[in-house]
Design a protein around this motif. Structure first.
Motif, mmCIF file in Angstrom:
data_model
loop_
_atom_site.group_PDB
_atom_site.id
_atom_site.type_symbol
_atom_site.label_atom_id
_atom_site.label_comp_id
_atom_site.label_asym_id
_atom_site.label_seq_id
_atom_site.Cartn_x
_atom_site.Cartn_y
_atom_site.Cartn_z
ATOM 1 N N UNK A 76 0.850 -1.184 0.000
ATOM 2 C CA UNK A 76 0.000 0.000 0.000
ATOM 3 C C UNK A 76 0.889 1.239 0.000
ATOM 4 N N UNK A 77 0.593 2.176 -0.884
ATOM 5 C CA UNK A 77 1.354 3.419 -0.944
ATOM 6 C C UNK A 77 1.084 4.258 0.306
ATOM 7 N N UNK A 78 2.149 4.750 0.911
ATOM 8 C CA UNK A 78 2.051 5.519 2.150
ATOM 9 C C UNK A 78 1.094 6.698 2.008
ATOM 10 N N UNK A 79 1.086 7.343 0.865
ATOM 11 C CA UNK A 79 0.248 8.538 0.703
ATOM 12 C C UNK A 79 -1.253 8.247 0.740
ATOM 13 N N UNK A 80 -1.628 6.978 0.669
ATOM 14 C CA UNK A 80 -3.039 6.583 0.748
ATOM 15 C C UNK A 80 -3.509 6.319 2.178
ATOM 16 N N UNK A 81 -2.565 6.287 3.137
ATOM 17 C CA UNK A 81 -2.851 5.803 4.486
ATOM 18 C C UNK A 81 -2.784 6.933 5.517
ATOM 19 N N UNK A 86 5.810 6.871 10.533
ATOM 20 C CA UNK A 86 6.724 6.150 9.641
ATOM 21 C C UNK A 86 6.001 5.474 8.477
ATOM 22 N N UNK A 87 4.750 5.094 8.680
ATOM 23 C CA UNK A 87 4.056 4.313 7.649
ATOM 24 C C UNK A 87 2.811 5.003 7.089
ATOM 25 N N UNK A 116 -7.158 4.438 3.192
ATOM 26 C CA UNK A 116 -7.033 3.475 4.278
ATOM 27 C C UNK A 116 -6.780 4.252 5.566
ATOM 28 N N UNK A 117 -7.494 3.868 6.615
ATOM 29 C CA UNK A 117 -7.307 4.509 7.917
ATOM 30 C C UNK A 117 -7.044 3.413 8.940
ATOM 31 N N UNK A 118 -5.914 3.518 9.617
ATOM 32 C CA UNK A 118 -5.614 2.594 10.700
ATOM 33 C C UNK A 118 -5.888 3.311 12.015
ATOM 34 N N UNK A 119 -6.414 2.580 12.984
ATOM 35 C CA UNK A 119 -6.718 3.136 14.296
ATOM 36 C C UNK A 119 -5.847 2.412 15.310
ATOM 37 N N UNK A 145 5.203 -1.873 16.390
ATOM 38 C CA UNK A 145 6.286 -1.410 15.519
ATOM 39 C C UNK A 145 5.753 -0.977 14.160
ATOM 40 N N UNK A 146 6.598 -0.274 13.428
ATOM 41 C CA UNK A 146 6.257 0.078 12.052
ATOM 42 C C UNK A 146 6.064 -1.200 11.239
ATOM 43 N N UNK A 147 6.816 -2.240 11.578
ATOM 44 C CA UNK A 147 6.663 -3.525 10.903
ATOM 45 C C UNK A 147 5.276 -4.116 11.107
ATOM 46 N N UNK A 148 4.725 -3.985 12.302
ATOM 47 C CA UNK A 148 3.375 -4.477 12.565
ATOM 48 C C UNK A 148 2.352 -3.695 11.750
ATOM 49 N N UNK A 149 2.482 -2.366 11.742
ATOM 50 C CA UNK A 149 1.598 -1.540 10.913
ATOM 51 C C UNK A 149 1.689 -1.994 9.456
ATOM 52 N N UNK A 150 2.903 -2.227 8.980
ATOM 53 C CA UNK A 150 3.115 -2.639 7.589
ATOM 54 C C UNK A 150 2.461 -3.987 7.304
#
Length: 123
Positions: free
Chosen positions: A2-7, A44-45, A96-99, A108-113
């Motif tokens: 997923x492109x960062x600019x979409x999130x 970061x993500x 995309x929206x993460x909460x 971690x950023x890895x978990x978000x990814x």
């Protein structure tokens, strides 16, 4: 991927911390407020970050200089109301929206990814 600019992320820091004995999101961890760790990871993500604060605002004497949020909003009386307030501050262009709960600083950023990759794969 997923492109960062979409999130965008909504970091919910509006809780009272009643079981903890106070608002743990403002407690120091490794020289920084707990919520700052969550903000840094989301940054970061994600292209943008909304921080949702308690209705009573910052604790007395707390400094907000570390906050790297694109928008800060006041939460509601319940977690779901706070999330709704945060969602209202996210631009409509976000796909995309993460909460994330600000009082959970070890994600971690890895978990978000991994979550974002699962979405990209159709989850």
């Amino acid at each position: 991927m997923v492109a960062k600019e979409r999130v965008w992320a909504v970091i919910v820091a509006a809780g009272s911390g009643s079981r903890f004995g106070g608002p743990k999101q403002f407690t120091q961890l490794g020289g920084r407020a707990v919520l700052c760790w969550s903000l840094e990871t989301a940054r970061k993500v994600c292209a943008g970050v909304v921080l949702v604060l308690p209705p009573e605002g910052f604790p007395l004497g707390w400094q907000s200089g570390d906050l790297d949020a694109d928008a800060t909003v006041v939460g509601g009386k319940t977690r779901s109301a706070s999330v709704r307030e945060g969602l209202c501050a996210v631009p409509q262009s976000a796909e995309i929206i993460v909460v994330h709960d600000a009082a959970r600083p070890l994600a971690s950023a890895g978990l978000f990814t991994l979550v974002l990759e699962a979405l990209a794969d159709g989850a």
